[in-house]
Design a protein around this motif. Structure first.
Motif, mmCIF file in Angstrom:
data_model
loop_
_atom_site.group_PDB
_atom_site.id
_atom_site.type_symbol
_atom_site.label_atom_id
_atom_site.label_comp_id
_atom_site.label_asym_id
_atom_site.label_seq_id
_atom_site.Cartn_x
_atom_site.Cartn_y
_atom_site.Cartn_z
ATOM 1 N N LEU A 288 0.832 -1.206 0.000
ATOM 2 C CA LEU A 288 0.000 0.000 0.000
ATOM 3 C C LEU A 288 0.867 1.257 0.000
ATOM 4 O O LEU A 288 0.540 2.255 -0.668
ATOM 5 C CB LEU A 288 -0.924 -0.009 1.212
ATOM 6 C CG LEU A 288 -1.907 -1.183 1.297
ATOM 7 C CD1 LEU A 288 -2.700 -1.119 2.600
ATOM 8 C CD2 LEU A 288 -2.843 -1.183 0.102
ATOM 9 N N LEU A 289 1.968 1.228 0.737
ATOM 10 C CA LEU A 289 2.882 2.366 0.788
ATOM 11 C C LEU A 289 3.467 2.660 -0.587
ATOM 12 O O LEU A 289 3.460 3.817 -1.048
ATOM 13 C CB LEU A 289 4.000 2.086 1.797
ATOM 14 C CG LEU A 289 5.194 3.044 1.804
ATOM 15 C CD1 LEU A 289 4.741 4.470 2.095
ATOM 16 C CD2 LEU A 289 6.241 2.585 2.813
ATOM 17 N N PHE A 290 3.976 1.641 -1.249
ATOM 18 C CA PHE A 290 4.604 1.846 -2.553
ATOM 19 C C PHE A 290 3.570 2.294 -3.591
ATOM 20 O O PHE A 290 3.858 3.148 -4.435
ATOM 21 C CB PHE A 290 5.294 0.567 -3.006
ATOM 22 C CG PHE A 290 6.155 0.737 -4.219
ATOM 23 C CD1 PHE A 290 7.325 1.487 -4.162
ATOM 24 C CD2 PHE A 290 5.800 0.164 -5.425
ATOM 25 C CE1 PHE A 290 8.113 1.659 -5.284
ATOM 26 C CE2 PHE A 290 6.588 0.318 -6.553
ATOM 27 C CZ PHE A 290 7.749 1.073 -6.482
ATOM 28 N N ALA A 291 2.364 1.728 -3.524
ATOM 29 C CA ALA A 291 1.301 2.145 -4.442
ATOM 30 C C ALA A 291 0.939 3.615 -4.224
ATOM 31 O O ALA A 291 0.699 4.362 -5.187
ATOM 32 C CB ALA A 291 0.070 1.262 -4.262
ATOM 33 N N THR A 292 0.920 4.057 -2.968
ATOM 34 C CA THR A 292 0.621 5.461 -2.665
ATOM 35 C C THR A 292 1.699 6.379 -3.226
ATOM 36 O O THR A 292 1.402 7.445 -3.786
ATOM 37 C CB THR A 292 0.507 5.662 -1.146
ATOM 38 O OG1 THR A 292 -0.523 4.800 -0.634
ATOM 39 C CG2 THR A 292 0.167 7.101 -0.811
ATOM 40 N N GLN A 293 2.962 5.985 -3.081
ATOM 41 C CA GLN A 293 4.056 6.772 -3.655
ATOM 42 C C GLN A 293 3.903 6.922 -5.164
ATOM 43 O O GLN A 293 4.039 8.023 -5.707
ATOM 44 C CB GLN A 293 5.399 6.092 -3.374
ATOM 45 C CG GLN A 293 5.960 6.283 -1.997
ATOM 46 C CD GLN A 293 7.292 5.587 -1.877
ATOM 47 O OE1 GLN A 293 7.380 4.492 -1.329
ATOM 48 N NE2 GLN A 293 8.333 6.192 -2.396
#
Length: 319
Positions: A288-293
């Protein structure tokens, strides 16, 4: 269809992570695509159950992705970004399946297992972006980040443009950094080095006890610390223009919260001695973190495109 496909890809990845942490990759033996030489295994164990349903999810997710690709190509092929992202998602699924087959048929080197996770992450991010692009195309309205009702710049045009260039570079450089951090973390998980350590945030074990694993663990923790600092910088930068660039401000805050949760789940992994639940929370959160970035970076590309479009329209009106 894009939302359904996105959810299925997320499930595929989660089952894959479960497969890894539980050591179930050999649950179907060294047979692929069959399971212990059978289409439906006659003997079931925990490892067989996890591995078999992981393979079924890959088959289902890949089939739905192909169907979605055909539908999206027919309706949105005029959008260049949709064509690129569809190709990236399909390539990711193919490579993910190939690496999964190699992991079953041959030895599972940590570098290959880490690459498997990295490619799965790329497929997931591609689907997140496709869902956003198609949603915006259907709305046919844009704001400062591609949605209607906003402004793309501050009253001070030069300051806004300068900020946008700086912020965009910070965001896009954070993407390969984050991907590298994820790869190192996946490598540590695949080697099993994480079980050596119990201290947090600094490992308390000595080199005599942990050996070379100590340096790899220190590298992983140092990169993770840099990850937290980088997301904090994004929050600070977006706060200065939070009124005119609310989407970037919200996404930056979300990324910072997620990276802090990632650190917490890292501590939980150490405290629970690499429990399965802690591991799944850790790898799911980083997805989820990488997708948000990546989505944050995508909004900056949209803003630049919108700025060029507005500038071109202004020049036409002046002439």
């Amino acid at each position: 269809m894009s939302v359904i496909t996105l959810v299925l890809i997320f499930i595929v990845n989660t089952l894959g992570f479960t497969d890894t942490i539980t050591g179930s990759a050999m649950g179907c033996g060294r047979n692929w695509p069959l399971c212990n030489g059978q289409i439906i295994p006659s003997v079931w164990t925990r490892a067989t159950f996890i591995e078999y349903f992981h393979r079924l999810s890959v088959l289902l997710g890949g089939g739905v992705l192909i169907g979605f690709t055909v539908a999206a190509w027919r309706s949105y092929r005029q959008i260049v970004s949709v064509r690129i992202l569809l190709g990236l998602a399909l390539l990711g699924v193919v490579l993910e399946g190939a690496l999964g087959a190699l992991a079953v048929l041959f030895v599972n080197p940590p570098a290959v297992m880490a690459a498997h996770m990295g490619i799965a992450l790329i497929t997931f991010v591609a689907m997140v972006l496709i869902t956003g692009v198609i949603g915006q195309a259907d709305c046919r309205r844009f704001d400062s980040t591609g949605v209607a009702g906003g402004r793309w710049m501050d009253r001070n045009q030069q300051e806004s443009e300068r900020w946008a260039r700086t912020f965009s570079r910070l965001v896009w450089w954070s993407v390969p950094y984050g991907y590298g951090a994820i790869y190192v973390g996946a490598y540590v998980a695949s080697t099993g080095y994480g079980s050596f350590f119990h201290g947090f945030p600094i490992p308390t074990e000595s080199f005599a006890v942990a050996g070379a694993a100590l340096w790899i663990d220190i590298l992983h923790r140092s990169i993770a610390l840099g990850y937290v600092i980088w997301m904090a910088v994004l929050v600070y930068q977006s706060w200065r223009h939070r009124h005119s660039h609310r989407r970037q401000w919200n996404l930056s805050c979300a990324a910072f919260v997620l990276v802090c949760l990632q650190a917490f789940f890292g501590w939980l992994l150490i405290e629970t001695h690499l429990s399965e639940i802690a591991f799944l929370l850790h790898v799911t959160n980083v997805s989820l973190l990488f997708a948000t970035q990546c989505y944050l970076g995508w909004t900056m590309l949209q803003e630049r495109h919108l700025r060029r479009h507005q500038d071109r329209g202004a020049l036409i009106r002046i002439s």
